[in-house]
Design a protein around this motif. Structure first.
Motif, PDB file in Angstrom:
ATOM      1  N   GLY A  45      43.575 -28.982 -40.028  1.00  0.00           N
ATOM      2  CA  GLY A  45      44.635 -28.866 -41.017  1.00  0.00           C
ATOM      3  C   GLY A  45      44.367 -27.815 -41.648  1.00  0.00           C
ATOM      4  N   LYS A  46      43.403 -26.803 -41.309  1.00  0.00           N
ATOM      5  CA  LYS A  46      42.518 -25.722 -42.225  1.00  0.00           C
ATOM      6  C   LYS A  46      43.687 -24.149 -41.996  1.00  0.00           C
ATOM      7  CE  LYS A  46      38.270 -27.243 -43.477  1.00  0.00           C
ATOM      8  NZ  LYS A  46      36.588 -27.020 -43.847  1.00  0.00           N
ATOM      9  N   ARG A  47      43.275 -23.719 -42.432  1.00  0.00           N
ATOM     10  CA  ARG A  47      44.162 -22.541 -41.955  1.00  0.00           C
ATOM     11  C   ARG A  47      43.283 -21.227 -41.621  1.00  0.00           C
ATOM     12  NH1 ARG A  47      49.352 -20.205 -41.524  1.00  0.00           N
ATOM     13  NH2 ARG A  47      49.852 -22.024 -42.677  1.00  0.00           N
ATOM     14  N   GLN A  48      42.907 -20.562 -40.882  1.00  0.00           N
ATOM     15  CA  GLN A  48      42.066 -19.398 -40.434  1.00  0.00           C
ATOM     16  C   GLN A  48      42.935 -18.398 -40.366  1.00  0.00           C
ATOM     17  OE1 GLN A  48      40.083 -19.808 -36.595  1.00  0.00           O
ATOM     18  NE2 GLN A  48      38.895 -18.806 -38.159  1.00  0.00           N
ATOM     19  N   LEU A  49      42.012 -17.124 -41.136  1.00  0.00           N
ATOM     20  CA  LEU A  49      42.058 -15.899 -41.407  1.00  0.00           C
ATOM     21  C   LEU A  49      41.403 -15.030 -40.892  1.00  0.00           C
ATOM     22  CD1 LEU A  49      44.139 -13.441 -42.744  1.00  0.00           C
ATOM     23  CD2 LEU A  49      42.233 -14.181 -44.386  1.00  0.00           C
ATOM     24  N   LEU A  50      42.017 -14.105 -39.920  1.00  0.00           N
ATOM     25  CA  LEU A  50      40.803 -13.554 -38.825  1.00  0.00           C
ATOM     26  C   LEU A  50      41.615 -12.047 -39.035  1.00  0.00           C
ATOM     27  CD1 LEU A  50      41.290 -14.752 -35.778  1.00  0.00           C
ATOM     28  CD2 LEU A  50      39.493 -15.032 -36.515  1.00  0.00           C
ATOM     29  N   VAL A  51      40.513 -10.497 -39.192  1.00  0.00           N
ATOM     30  CA  VAL A  51      40.718  -9.435 -39.672  1.00  0.00           C
ATOM     31  C   VAL A  51      39.012  -8.630 -38.940  1.00  0.00           C
ATOM     32  CG1 VAL A  51      40.740  -7.888 -41.516  1.00  0.00           C
ATOM     33  CG2 VAL A  51      41.080 -10.619 -42.193  1.00  0.00           C
ATOM     34  N   ALA A  52      40.397  -7.618 -38.006  1.00  0.00           N
ATOM     35  CA  ALA A  52      39.676  -6.750 -37.573  1.00  0.00           C
ATOM     36  C   ALA A  52      39.982  -4.726 -38.262  1.00  0.00           C
ATOM     37  CB  ALA A  52      39.472  -6.608 -36.118  1.00  0.00           C
ATOM     38  N   GLY A  53      39.358  -4.385 -38.095  1.00  0.00           N
ATOM     39  CA  GLY A  53      39.631  -2.953 -37.988  1.00  0.00           C
ATOM     40  C   GLY A  53      38.578  -1.616 -37.493  1.00  0.00           C
ATOM     41  N   LEU A  54      38.988  -0.458 -37.774  1.00  0.00           N
ATOM     42  CA  LEU A  54      38.224   0.550 -37.568  1.00  0.00           C
ATOM     43  C   LEU A  54      39.064   2.009 -38.116  1.00  0.00           C
ATOM     44  CD1 LEU A  54      39.371   1.121 -33.462  1.00  0.00           C
ATOM     45  CD2 LEU A  54      36.853  -0.025 -33.901  1.00  0.00           C
ATOM     46  N   ASP A  55      37.602   2.643 -38.242  1.00  0.00           N
ATOM     47  CA  ASP A  55      37.825   3.707 -38.889  1.00  0.00           C
ATOM     48  C   ASP A  55      39.047   4.772 -38.006  1.00  0.00           C
ATOM     49  OD1 ASP A  55      35.938   4.701 -36.980  1.00  0.00           O
ATOM     50  OD2 ASP A  55      35.362   6.106 -38.655  1.00  0.00           O
ATOM     51  N   ALA A  56      39.278   5.973 -39.035  1.00  0.00           N
ATOM     52  CA  ALA A  56      40.672   6.478 -38.789  1.00  0.00           C
ATOM     53  C   ALA A  56      39.777   7.543 -36.981  1.00  0.00           C
ATOM     54  CB  ALA A  56      40.464   7.748 -39.204  1.00  0.00           C
ATOM     55  N   ASN A  57      37.977   7.960 -36.699  1.00  0.00           N
ATOM     56  CA  ASN A  57      37.873   8.433 -35.846  1.00  0.00           C
ATOM     57  C   ASN A  57      37.276   7.683 -35.139  1.00  0.00           C
ATOM     58  OD1 ASN A  57      37.968  10.337 -36.889  1.00  0.00           O
ATOM     59  ND2 ASN A  57      36.186  11.155 -38.644  1.00  0.00           N
ATOM     60  N   ARG A  58      37.800   5.954 -35.079  1.00  0.00           N
ATOM     61  CA  ARG A  58      37.558   5.030 -34.090  1.00  0.00           C
ATOM     62  C   ARG A  58      35.752   4.646 -34.285  1.00  0.00           C
ATOM     63  NH1 ARG A  58      40.024   4.956 -29.393  1.00  0.00           N
ATOM     64  NH2 ARG A  58      39.910   2.717 -29.034  1.00  0.00           N
ATOM     65  N   SER A  59      34.684   5.223 -35.356  1.00  0.00           N
ATOM     66  CA  SER A  59      33.752   5.040 -34.771  1.00  0.00           C
ATOM     67  C   SER A  59      32.811   4.444 -35.042  1.00  0.00           C
ATOM     68  CB  SER A  59      32.905   6.744 -35.151  1.00  0.00           C
ATOM     69  OG  SER A  59      33.582   6.777 -36.466  1.00  0.00           O
ATOM     70  N   SER A  60      33.262   3.425 -36.413  1.00  0.00           N
ATOM     71  CA  SER A  60      33.374   2.485 -37.162  1.00  0.00           C
ATOM     72  C   SER A  60      33.889   1.592 -36.531  1.00  0.00           C
ATOM     73  CB  SER A  60      33.127   3.205 -38.966  1.00  0.00           C
ATOM     74  OG  SER A  60      32.091   3.730 -38.944  1.00  0.00           O
ATOM     75  N   SER A  61      33.505   0.029 -37.325  1.00  0.00           N
ATOM     76  CA  SER A  61      34.327  -0.998 -37.110  1.00  0.00           C
ATOM     77  C   SER A  61      33.890  -2.617 -38.319  1.00  0.00           C
ATOM     78  CB  SER A  61      33.416  -1.707 -35.788  1.00  0.00           C
ATOM     79  OG  SER A  61      32.817  -2.006 -35.146  1.00  0.00           O
ATOM     80  N   ALA A  62      34.757  -2.871 -38.332  1.00  0.00           N
ATOM     81  CA  ALA A  62      34.243  -4.319 -39.589  1.00  0.00           C
ATOM     82  C   ALA A  62      35.234  -5.284 -38.907  1.00  0.00           C
ATOM     83  CB  ALA A  62      34.533  -3.935 -41.220  1.00  0.00           C
ATOM     84  N   ALA A  63      34.548  -6.353 -39.032  1.00  0.00           N
ATOM     85  CA  ALA A  63      35.792  -7.371 -38.555  1.00  0.00           C
ATOM     86  C   ALA A  63      35.100  -8.708 -39.378  1.00  0.00           C
ATOM     87  CB  ALA A  63      35.625  -8.158 -36.776  1.00  0.00           C
ATOM     88  N   PHE A  64      36.718  -9.706 -39.526  1.00  0.00           N
ATOM     89  CA  PHE A  64      35.794 -10.687 -40.750  1.00  0.00           C
ATOM     90  C   PHE A  64      36.355 -12.032 -40.566  1.00  0.00           C
ATOM     91  CE2 PHE A  64      35.530  -6.541 -43.205  1.00  0.00           C
ATOM     92  CZ  PHE A  64      34.454  -7.154 -43.822  1.00  0.00           C
ATOM     93  N   PHE A  65      36.321 -13.087 -40.394  1.00  0.00           N
ATOM     94  CA  PHE A  65      36.730 -14.028 -39.858  1.00  0.00           C
ATOM     95  C   PHE A  65      36.210 -15.731 -41.143  1.00  0.00           C
ATOM     96  CE2 PHE A  65      32.611 -13.910 -38.237  1.00  0.00           C
ATOM     97  CZ  PHE A  65      32.182 -15.266 -38.173  1.00  0.00           C
ATOM     98  N   GLY A  66      37.165 -16.529 -41.306  1.00  0.00           N
ATOM     99  CA  GLY A  66      36.869 -18.028 -42.245  1.00  0.00           C
ATOM    100  C   GLY A  66      38.423 -18.404 -42.107  1.00  0.00           C
ATOM    101  N   ALA A  67      37.937 -19.829 -42.426  1.00  0.00           N
ATOM    102  CA  ALA A  67      39.000 -20.826 -43.014  1.00  0.00           C
ATOM    103  C   ALA A  67      39.012 -21.448 -43.993  1.00  0.00           C
ATOM    104  CB  ALA A  67      38.822 -22.311 -41.682  1.00  0.00           C
ATOM    105  N   ARG A  68      40.145 -21.898 -44.051  1.00  0.00           N
ATOM    106  CA  ARG A  68      39.837 -22.652 -45.847  1.00  0.00           C
ATOM    107  C   ARG A  68      41.119 -23.536 -45.794  1.00  0.00           C
ATOM    108  NH1 ARG A  68      43.280 -19.244 -49.989  1.00  0.00           N
ATOM    109  NH2 ARG A  68      44.950 -18.877 -48.726  1.00  0.00           N
TER     110      ARG A  68
END
Length: 255
Positions: free
Chosen positions: A232-255
């Motif tokens: 019954g919770k909702r999950q959020l997922l995020v992923a991204g790269l910089d323009a040169n695809r040399s740095s990355s980040a991702a995040f996840f959580g539920a509420r």
């Protein structure tokens, strides 16, 4: 996903292993040189090394694969793949795959697959001299409706998120999609925008503040996806790269 290591349960390209109760369908556009529609949509399956995956292929053939494990009914991201594919007559290939790991690495790879639109996506992922095969099938729209427009109302508010590197973050998302986030003394901000194609994906941008942010001063772009879990919770997922695809980040959580 390091192909030299046993594969872990994976979240494919904006799809969701946590979506084992939650994700995906596919749109269909006709390729100019064939009657086989594009592989656009969300797929879920397994790797030859034993892990599972979910893969999202967007309308422009860009794809994201988030991989990890399911804990207490929610998906924990342990890395993600991103690439820009080419589809032609049932063949889907990408020579520019990046594998973003929890250690901050961005490993280069390639993908070669065959598909039947909105049905199956099977092939191989190669990183250096190491190759794994995978099979997958489309996720039912009743689990995650890829063809429904993303809704900002579903994600507005406060989220307790964890980063790919394991740090706790608090996201405050406005009704407009603008957000601010904090992780200890690090602050960053950005936006969630429903994808112009009308598919159930957010285009996400994020700009990090100065040190002690690990990605101090950097701007990343990628995708966000949200879905209902079986609990019954909702999950959020995020992923991204910089323009040169040399740095990355991702995040996840539920509420």
């Amino acid at each position: 996903m390091h192909v030299t290591k046993p594969a872990v349960p994976a979240l494919t390209l904006l799809a969701l292993t946590a979506l084992a109760g939650c994700g995906g369908g596919g749109g269909a556009t006709t390729a100019a040189s064939t009657t086989v529609a594009s592989p656009q949509g969300v797929y879920q399956g397994s790797f030859s090394t034993g892990g599972t995956h979910n893969t999202l292929v967007l309308e422009n053939n860009q794809f994201y694969t988030l991989y990890g494990s399911t804990v207490a009914g929610a998906f924990t991201v342990e890395g993600f793949l991103q690439g820009n594919g080419q589809a032609n007559g049932g063949s889907f290939t990408a020579t520019d795959v990046r594998d973003a790991t929890a250690a901050g690495q961005l490993l280069a790879g390639s993908l070669s697959a065959s598909y039947t639109a909105s049905n199956t996506l099977n092939g191989t992922l190669t990183e250096g001299s190491n190759t794994v095969t995978f099979t997958s099938s489309a996720v039912a729209a009743s689990v995650y409706d890829y063809n429904a427009a993303a809704n900002l109302n579903d994600i507005a508010g406060t989220w307790s998120m964890t980063s790919l590197r394991g740090y706790a973050n608090t996201f405050s998302i406005a009704a407009s999609g603008a957000f601010t986030a904090t992780s200890g003394a690090c602050t960053f901000s950005g936006s969630f925008k429903p994808r112009a194609s009308g598919k159930n994906v957010f285009d996400v941008s994020m700009t990090f503040g100065p040190a002690p942010c690990i990605l101090a001063g950097q701007t990343l772009a990628g995708i966000g996806i949200d879905f209902m879990l079986n609990n019954g919770k909702r999950q959020l997922l995020v992923a991204g790269l910089d323009a040169n695809r040399s740095s990355s980040a991702a995040f996840f959580g539920a509420r």
